[in-house]
Motif scaffolding. Sequence first.
Motif, mmCIF file in Angstrom:
data_model
loop_
_atom_site.group_PDB
_atom_site.id
_atom_site.type_symbol
_atom_site.label_atom_id
_atom_site.label_comp_id
_atom_site.label_asym_id
_atom_site.label_seq_id
_atom_site.Cartn_x
_atom_site.Cartn_y
_atom_site.Cartn_z
ATOM 1 N N VAL A 63 3.315 -23.700 -3.778
ATOM 2 C CA VAL A 63 3.256 -23.594 -2.164
ATOM 3 C C VAL A 63 2.425 -24.790 -1.679
ATOM 4 O O VAL A 63 2.688 -25.184 -0.218
ATOM 5 C CB VAL A 63 2.616 -22.358 -2.005
ATOM 6 C CG1 VAL A 63 2.438 -22.185 -0.313
ATOM 7 C CG2 VAL A 63 3.548 -21.159 -2.301
ATOM 8 N N GLY A 286 7.684 -18.843 -4.830
ATOM 9 C CA GLY A 286 6.777 -17.573 -4.062
ATOM 10 C C GLY A 286 7.191 -17.976 -2.512
ATOM 11 O O GLY A 286 6.519 -17.522 -1.666
ATOM 12 N N LEU A 287 8.118 -19.073 -2.330
ATOM 13 C CA LEU A 287 7.986 -19.438 -0.901
ATOM 14 C C LEU A 287 9.598 -20.173 -0.766
ATOM 15 O O LEU A 287 9.966 -21.185 -1.619
ATOM 16 C CB LEU A 287 7.056 -20.552 -0.577
ATOM 17 C CG LEU A 287 7.155 -21.137 0.971
ATOM 18 C CD1 LEU A 287 7.038 -20.234 2.025
ATOM 19 C CD2 LEU A 287 6.281 -22.450 1.083
ATOM 20 N N ASN A 305 13.821 -16.282 5.768
ATOM 21 C CA ASN A 305 13.800 -16.640 4.431
ATOM 22 C C ASN A 305 14.906 -15.898 3.671
ATOM 23 O O ASN A 305 16.037 -15.802 4.312
ATOM 24 C CB ASN A 305 12.363 -16.195 3.645
ATOM 25 C CG ASN A 305 12.107 -14.696 3.815
ATOM 26 O OD1 ASN A 305 13.118 -13.637 3.924
ATOM 27 N ND2 ASN A 305 10.813 -14.323 3.922
ATOM 28 N N THR A 409 6.600 -15.206 3.706
ATOM 29 C CA THR A 409 6.898 -14.634 2.451
ATOM 30 C C THR A 409 7.115 -13.183 2.684
ATOM 31 O O THR A 409 7.205 -12.576 1.653
ATOM 32 C CB THR A 409 5.519 -14.895 1.740
ATOM 33 O OG1 THR A 409 4.369 -14.283 2.128
ATOM 34 C CG2 THR A 409 5.371 -16.366 1.483
#
Length: 794
Positions: A63, A286-287, A305, A409
């Motif tokens: 990230v 995670g992103l 997302n 997120t």
Amino acid sequence: MKIALKTITALVLVLLLALTAGYIWLRQSLPQLDGTLTLSGLKAPVEIVRDRHGVPHIYAGSVEDAYFTLGFVHAQDRLWQMEMNRRIAAGRLSEALGAATLDADKFLRTLGVRRVAEATLKSLNVETRSQLDAYAAGVNAFLAQRSGPLPPEFLLTGVKPEPWQSADSVAWIKMMAWDLGANWRTELLRLRLAKKLSTAQIGEFLPPYPGDAPLAVTDYATLYRQLDASKLAALALPGLTEDGASNNWVLAGGRTASGKPLLANDPHLGLAAPAVWYFAHLSAPGLDVMGATLPGVPAVVLGRNREIAWGYTNTGPDVQDLYVERVDDTGQVLAPQGWQKLATRSEVIKVKGQPDVAITVRSSRHGPLISDVFKPAADALPQQFALAFSWTTLREDDLSMQAAGKFATAGNWSDFLAAARNFHSPQQNMVYADTKGNIGYIAPGRVPVRKPANDLKGLAPAPGWDAKYDWDGFIAFEDLPRSYNPASGEIMTANHKIVAKDYPHFITSEWVLPYRAERIKQLLDAIPKHTLQSFEKIQADTVSLQVREILPLLLKTKAADTDAQQVLRQLAQWDADMVLGGAEPLIVSAWLRELGRLIYADELGDLFTSEWAHRAEFMHAVLADTGGQGHWCDNVNTAAKETCAELLPRALGLALADLKRRYGEDRSRWHWGDAHYALSEHRPFGRQALLAKLFDIHVPTPGDTYTVNVGRNTLANEGAPFASRHAASLRAIYDLSDLDKSVYIHSTGQSGNLLSPLYKNFAERWARVEYLPMSMQRSDALSASLGTLRLKPQ
């Protein structure tokens, strides 16, 4: 003669060669899009794929590296914009632009936005600080590795970019809150109008929201009658307009053809070149998020997302209050408990080509004394008084930057709400949808609680020594407006009133008029099952309900001549659609402009030009004589008693004469799009006539101030009174049945470099309400990409 001719020819050739060489040299300021660079500060290799529209797709191993690279590409494409943004927030424009911006610098130094941003950093969690630091490192890595010329603005101003700091990013988030706040200007306006009008007249000129009763407030006009506040307007910096606007709506799967939600958003801001927004896709463990970023800020502010999509409109809360403070010669201010010492600090402003300017900033318990930074304003107040400014965004514990990273997120409604809890300013109407079929709405933000005894309700400056006008905390997060999976399957906001009459808290009394909201509702109700294409048509809609409302009153006009008769017949057959090619939108707009001048210029006097605005509710009430408000048609400076029936044909005649002067005698050649072009103004060269021709972006657009496809013009701008200066800064539609089918567009192009083909390549498509694909698939990004740049750690 031959020798002279040869000499001239040689000089021309030399000049052409010099210009060509200069152009080739300046083109070296364009970013590298292909190849490999080695940079200090990266943890692992990163790839940047620029798709065919110039949108960077960032593929990072962490990230932190993703945000580092976002800082790098922001600096590649928007370095001058970032430089201007941070100088605005820090009150450092005069270093680059000279004394012309000194008053703005004084004001912003007094507010202390950059100073508060530095303090706010200490309140943010470790994760957010890490992202800010990584972003700043990415910007600075670009500055360290670059060679050759900087973008043209740096050459023309002589400015050299300094290393980026995390506080610069936080400060710009706070300045976005400034752009979306307007209440203090209305307070100043009431203060100034009190010199000329009664409280009742001010209540007519600044009416309550349709259907709401006027707030019961004290007779502030009498309270301020002693103040000569005519010069206080000079303190007002640009921000939200009277009719400032944005749209968003979301439908549940039961209302769509796909069976999954559709979400639309088009935030309306002042148009600029380059655009406020910069599109990007960030992918890391995670992103995985894509959407609209703000150059200078490590966040996708609006977007999607893999699981959710979200969009904002401005709630427009009253989070700014002015206080008239009683001060003495010893540096004290009167408080409810007695006299207290004013806090002071010194600021030194550097001015290009001139000596430094030192100011002393004084602050009361309410905030900085803004009347100190502008002497005419101080002179306008009685001796021993000053004006203090209180604003929620100036709190050091504002965690809005922290919330921004969490939205990216979030995977469900609970995650989204958890992020929203830290979103403190500016309060926004946030609509939400997820791939599981849920839709939601929350309006997070710190909204002051005003005490029951407060008889000004934030409408006008309050006595600072009286505790009843102090804020009493903030509305609890749990009590803020929200909705989740409503039975209607529909959530929509357009800056209109978003709370019911029984809502227990005061948010504001100055909601934006509901014309756009009503039109969106009509269009949503017209189709049983919506598609992405039907949402596109709604965003493109240019029917003005405001014009439809007032047109019957205009058509009561008794024509003064044949020309006016023909125009009235033409307007009687028109459906109030503010289309590009029509003459009718131009005629009505010019007519209402002149009518406003005739109706209230006499009452406002020297205040008229600064307050000449559309004022749709007021104008309708006057022409309809609602509550006897037709009295505004009488010119208070003449002995005769004029009526609205007399003013209507006079205003029409003035309007037609003005249009003939601007566009010629032939009405068939009058086109709304020619007058109502969207003007994306460069900062600062939009104010320099010669440079503006190079840096500004013009494109014909339909719509008006009150249409869904909005285009707000500035009536008092005599040179271009119909030009659209405030419109959809971006448009996006998210399809939750397949988020890679989502679409978006912003108003100019990805590059801020005039020499780039990406400087204005979106503008024509944006004006036509066309879109770009918003796919996060790597294969889509690579298809006809502009290049792949690989970054390696040093």
